[in-house]
Design an enzyme around this catalytic site. Structure first.
Site, PDB file in Angstrom:
ATOM      1  N   SER A 146       3.945   2.362   8.259  1.00  0.00           N
ATOM      2  CA  SER A 146       3.680   1.351   7.239  1.00  0.00           C
ATOM      3  C   SER A 146       4.954   1.015   6.480  1.00  0.00           C
ATOM      4  O   SER A 146       5.643   1.912   5.992  1.00  0.00           O
ATOM      5  CB  SER A 146       2.643   1.868   6.247  1.00  0.00           C
ATOM      6  OG  SER A 146       1.379   1.809   6.829  1.00  0.00           O
ATOM      7  N   HIS A 167       0.826  -1.216   0.000  1.00  0.00           N
ATOM      8  CA  HIS A 167       0.000   0.000   0.000  1.00  0.00           C
ATOM      9  C   HIS A 167       0.859   1.265   0.000  1.00  0.00           C
ATOM     10  O   HIS A 167       0.346   2.349  -0.268  1.00  0.00           O
ATOM     11  CB  HIS A 167      -1.053  -0.026   1.110  1.00  0.00           C
ATOM     12  CG  HIS A 167      -0.593   0.272   2.498  1.00  0.00           C
ATOM     13  ND1 HIS A 167      -0.304  -0.714   3.414  1.00  0.00           N
ATOM     14  CD2 HIS A 167      -0.395   1.441   3.141  1.00  0.00           C
ATOM     15  CE1 HIS A 167       0.045  -0.154   4.563  1.00  0.00           C
ATOM     16  NE2 HIS A 167       0.000   1.153   4.422  1.00  0.00           N
ATOM     17  N   ASP A 198       1.211  -7.705   2.175  1.00  0.00           N
ATOM     18  CA  ASP A 198       1.320  -6.264   1.943  1.00  0.00           C
ATOM     19  C   ASP A 198       2.784  -5.812   1.792  1.00  0.00           C
ATOM     20  O   ASP A 198       3.347  -5.185   2.679  1.00  0.00           O
ATOM     21  CB  ASP A 198       0.638  -5.527   3.104  1.00  0.00           C
ATOM     22  CG  ASP A 198       0.304  -4.085   2.754  1.00  0.00           C
ATOM     23  OD1 ASP A 198       0.877  -3.562   1.786  1.00  0.00           O
ATOM     24  OD2 ASP A 198      -0.528  -3.484   3.460  1.00  0.00           O
TER      25      ASP A 198
END
Ligand code: ARG
Length: 716
Positions: A651, A84, A224
C-alpha cells in the site's frame, strides 16, 4: 462494436497469458530477470532499479511506518503514500475542532507541518545473501559436531556478520532475515528516520471514498493518498524530533509523469509486500481458511456494535475510525479469500501441484531422503496443532478484544519491565505502566467497550471449549450472569480512565490494588486460557517449520533453472506487469481506468461512505482540471488497473512507467482474486492504483496547495 470487443478480448488474453507473477528480490534482478524485464517493456536496467553501491530507484522508496510503502517525490524529503497508510496518524492528530481526517489538511508552510509521534520511514541501504557464509560456519563445526554445536557455530557467525555490518554502517539498523522458508538468509542494512511530519491529505470523503463497501473492489474511485515530510539533523542523518531539524535531502527522488497510461503499457512497482503464503501446502491452506472463519465471525459481532455506536455519535466515530477500518479490512479480505478459494479451487490446485512434486521426488530416488517426508510432516503438524490454533485464535479475537483487557495487558507489559521490590511492582514500575497506556485513553469510549465486553464474553462462552473457560474472575464463568459481571467490571476497575488509573497508582497499596483490579483478573484469565495451548502449539510449529523448510528446498530444486521469488516478508521487492482490464464474470468486461464521472455517479448524501464534497462537484461541473486531465478524453482519471503482483504492505507503493517515472500509487487488490496471497491468477488478479494526476489535481485544485506541486519534479 462487435469486432472491437473481440479484438479487446483477444489482446487481453494474449497479454495475460504471459503471467506477470512475482515479487522479485532486488539483488537478483540482474541475474534472474534482466531479459524478462526488457521484454516486458522496461527501459531501465536492473542496476538503475537496484544497486547496493550506486544511487538507484530503490533509494527513493521507503518502508512507511513499518507496514506500508511510501516514496520520496521531492529533493526536500516529501513523501507520498496512501491515505489509509497515514490514516492512524491523521486520526491521532485530529480533534473535533481540527478534524484533519474528516476535513482534510494542507500545511501552507513548513512551520505548519505537524510532527507525527512514533512515525518512522526506513530506507534500504543494501541486502546481501549470507546463506553460504552461515552454512560454511555450520560445516566448520566438524562432521562429528552435534546439532547444538553446529547451531552455536552458525549463531556466532551471524553475530560476527551483524557486528561487522553495524560497524561499517554507523547509524543504521542491521538484521539477518530468512527467505524461502528459511533456506536462504540475507543481511539487510537500513536507515530509519524518526522525525516525520504530516504535510497534507484530502478529506476522508475523498481519501477513503467508497469506505468499506468499495474496499477490495473495482470499479474504484478513491483518492487514496496522503503526504508527509522526512526531517533530519543538520548532518542529514536521522534525529529525534527537534524544531530545528531540516527537511531530509534525499539521494534520489521520483520524477512524476502526467502522461498517463494506456491499456497494455508497462508498469512496475517497488515496495514492501508484507506476507504471502505461496509456499504453503494444502493442509496449511485449509487450516488458514478455518482460522479466518473464526476471525470473521468474531469481528462481525464486534464491528456491528462498534458501527452502531459510531453512527450514533460523531465523537465516537472519530475515536473509533481507525480501529474500525483496520478490523474491517481484514474481515472483508478473509471473506473474499474464502469465496475465491472455493471458486478458483485453490486447495484442489495446490493438491495437484503437490502430487506432481511427489512424482518428481519418486522419480529422483536420490532426493527421497531429503524431500520425501516433508509433506507428511507438514500435514501431521498442522493436524496436531489445529485444535490449539483454533482455540488461540478464538481467544485473541474475542475476550482479548475487550479494550479493557488490551489496556490491562499493555499496562502489565510496561510495568513488568520496571523495578520490583519483594516481588511487587514499585511505584516507578506502576508509573511506567500508566505512561504506556495514557495515549490509549484518547480514543477510548468505556460505554462502548462495556457493550462489546458483554457481547464478546457471552459469545466466547458459547463458542469455547469449556476447558478454555476463564478462571479466577471471582465467579464461575460457566454459570455467571455476564451482564451483571460486566457492569461490576466497568464500575469497579480503575483501568477505565487515565484519571482513575493515575489515582490508583498513587494511592495506598497501589501494587495490590492494581493486581486485584477486576480488569487485571480478566486479563490474567484470558492469558492463562491461551497459555494452556502454547506448549503443544509451539512444539508443532517447530515441526511445521522444519517440514516447510524441506518442502521449499524441494520446490526450488524441482523448478531449478527457472527464476523464482520467495514469499513476501516485508522486504523490498519489484513486481512488473502491465495496465490491463479484466473480466470479473461471464459477459462483463471491466475497463482499466475510472474517472471523476464515476465519483459523481456514486454520490449518495445519505450514505457516509459516498459523500462527495461540494468543492469537488464544482470543479467537476466547471471542468476546472488544469494540466491533470487525460489528453485523450479531457477527463480526470481517478484510478487504474495493472496486473502487478502485490499484497498488503505494498500500500502506497509507487507505480512507475517504463522510464521509472511515477504514474500512480498502488492501494488495493480486487475482489475476484482475493486468494492472491496464495496463488497468482493471471486472468483475474489486478492491482488497484490511484492515478497520480488525480492526486495532483486534488492537491492543487481541490486542496489549494499549489506550492506542493511546485516542489515536484514533473516531466512534461
Ligand atoms: N484494502 C486495502 C489494503 O489492505 C486497505 C484499504 C483501506 N480502506 C478501507 N476502506 N478500509 O491495502
Amino acid at each position: 462494436m462487435k469486432r472491437f470487443f473481440m479484438l479487446a478480448v483477444a489482446t487481453m488474453l494474449a497479454v495475460s497469458a504471459r503471467a506477470d507473477e512475482g515479487m522479485w528480490l532486488l539483488p537478483l534482478l540482474q541475474k534472474m530477470n534482466k531479459s524478462a524485464l526488457k521484454e516486458a517493456g522496461c527501459h531501465l536496467s536492473p542496476a538503475e532499479i537496484y544497486s547496493a553501491g550506486k544511487t538507484s530507484l530503490k533509494d527513493a522508496i521507503v518502508h512507511f511506518g513499518g507496514g506500508c510503502t511510501g516514496e520520496i517525490i521531492s529533493d526536500e524529503g516529501l513523501v507520498v503514500t496512501n491515505h489509509h497508510c497515514g490514516y492512524s496518524h491523521i486520526q491521532a492528530l485530529s480533534t473535533p475542532e481540527h478534524n484533519y481526517l474528516m476535513d482534510g489538511f494542507w500545511a501552507m508552510t513548513r512551520a505548519e507541518e505537524i510532527p507525527c509521534k512514533g512515525l518512522t520511514v526506513t530506507f534500504l541501504q543494501s541486502m546481501e545473501d549470507v546463506t553460504a557464509t552461515l552454512e560454511k560456519a555450520g560445516k566448520k563445526a566438524g562432521k562429528d559436531a552435534s546439532d547444538e554445536e553446529k547451531a552455536k557455530a552458525v549463531q556466532e557467525r551471524r553475530q560476527e556478520l551483524l557486528d561487522a555490518a553495524k560497524k561499517a554502517n554507523p547509524g543504521c539498523e542491521v538484521g539477518i532475515v530468512p527467505f524461502y522458508n528459511d533456506n536462504v538468509a540475507y543481511l539487510i542494512v537500513s536507515k530509519v528516520y524518526r522525525d516525520v511530519r504530516f504535510v497534507g491529505a484530502p478529506p476522508a470523503s475523498i481519501g477513503k471514498f467508497g469506505g468499506e463497501t468499495d474496499n477490495w473492489m473495482w470499479p474504484r474511485h478513491t483518492g487514496d493518498f496522503s503526504m508527509f515530510r522526512v526531517y533530519a539533523g543538520a548532518d542529514n542523518e536521522p534525529a529525534d524530533f527537534a524544531p530545528e531539524n531540516r527537511p531530509y535531502q534525499p539521494k534520489k527522488h521520483l520524477k512524476i509523469s502526467l502522461k498517463g497510461l494506456k491499456s497494455q503499457d508497462y508498469t512496475m512497482i517497488l515496495g514492501y509486500p508484507g506476507r504471502t503464503q505461496r509456499f504453503q501446502t494444502a493442509p496449511q491452506l485449509a487450516q488458514m481458511i478455518a482460522t479466518n472463519r473464526i476471525r470473521i465471525d468474531a469481528r462481525t459481532l464486534r464491528q456491528g456494535i462498534m458501527w452502531e455506536a459510531m453512527c450514533a455519535d460523531p465523537d465516537v466515530q472519530l475515536k473509533y475510525a481507525n480501529k474500525y477500518a483496520s478490523s474491517a479490512n481484514g474481515w472483508k479480505k478473509w471473506q473474499g479469500e474464502e469465496l475465491a478459494f472455493e471458486k478458483l479451487d485453490i486447495i484442489g490446485r495446490e493438491q495437484r501441484k503437490e502430487a506432481a512434486f511427489m512424482d518428481w521426488v519418486a522419480e529422483k530416488r536420490s532426493r527421497i531422503d531429503a524431500y520425501g517426508g516433508a509433506l507428511t510432516r507438514i500435514q501431521e503438524a498442522v493436524k496436531a496443532a489445529a485444535a490449539d490454533e483454533n482455540a488461540i485464535t478464538l481467544i485473541t479475537e474475542v475476550p482479548f478484544r475487550i479494550e479493557l483487557v488490551t489496556i490491562a495487558s499493555r499496562f502489565a507489559a510496561a510495568a513488568g519491565k520496571g523495578p520490583r521490590q519483594d516481588n511487587a511492582l514499585t511505584p516507578e514500575a506502576l508509573k511506567m505502566g500508566l505512561e504506556a497506556v495514557r495515549s490509549y485513553y484518547r480514543d477510548y469510549v468505556p460505554e462502548l467497550d462495556r457493550k462489546e465486553a458483554a457481547a464478546l464474553l457471552a459469545y466466547y462462552r458459547e463458542q469455547a471449549d469449556s476447558a478454555d473457560f476463564l478462571q479466577g474472575l471471582g465467579e464461575d464463568f460457566a454459570t455467571m450472569d455476564i451482564p451483571a459481571y460486566v457492569d461490576k467490571l466497568f464500575s469497579n476497575s480503575v483501568f477505565t480512565s487515565a484519571e482513575k488509573l493515575g489515582e490508583a497508582i498513587n494511592g495506598e497499596q497501589a501494587a495490590e490494588v492494581i493486581a486485584g483490579d477486576p480488569a487485571s483478573l480478566l486479563h490474567r484469565a484470558v492469558i492463562a486460557a491461551a497459555l494452556a495451548h502454547y506448549p503443544n502449539y509451539t512444539a508443532q510449529a517447530k515441526l511445521l517449520q522444519e517440514g516447510s523448510r524441506q518442502f521449499a528446498a524441494g520446490l526450488l530444486e524441482w523448478e531449478k533453472g527457472q527464476p523464482s521469488y520467495p514469499d513476501a516478508n516485508s522486504t523490498m521487492r519489484l513486481t512488473w506487469g502491465h495496465v490491463l482490464p479484466y473480466s470479473p464474470k461471464d459477459a462483463v468486461l471491466y475497463r482499466h481506468y475510472s474517472t471523476l464521472t464515476g465519483v459523481m455517479e456514486k454520490e449518495d448524501p445519505e450514505n457516509p461512505e459516498f459523500i462527495v464534497p461540494a468543492r469537488l462537484k464544482e470543479l467537476y461541473r466547471t471542468r476546472d482540471f488544469g494540466p491533470y486531465a487525460d489528453a485523450a478524453d479531457g477527463m480526470v482519471h481517478t484510478c487504474f488497473l495493472t496486473n502487478n503482483d502485490i499484497t498488503g504492505g505494498n500500500s502506497g507503493s509507487p507505480v512507475l512507467n517504463a522510464d521509472g517515472e511515477l504514474v500512480g500509487l498502488a492501494f488495493d487488490g480486487n475482489w475476484e482474486s482475493m486468494s492472491s496471497d496464495v496463488m497468482f491468477e493471471p486472468d483475474l488478479q489486478r492491482c488497484i492504483c490511484v492515478d497520480i494526476r488525480y492526486v495532483l489535481f486534488l492537491v492543487d485544485r481541490f486542496g489549494g496547495a499549489p506550492h506542493i506541486v511546485k516542489e515536484l519534479d514533473i516531466v512534461k
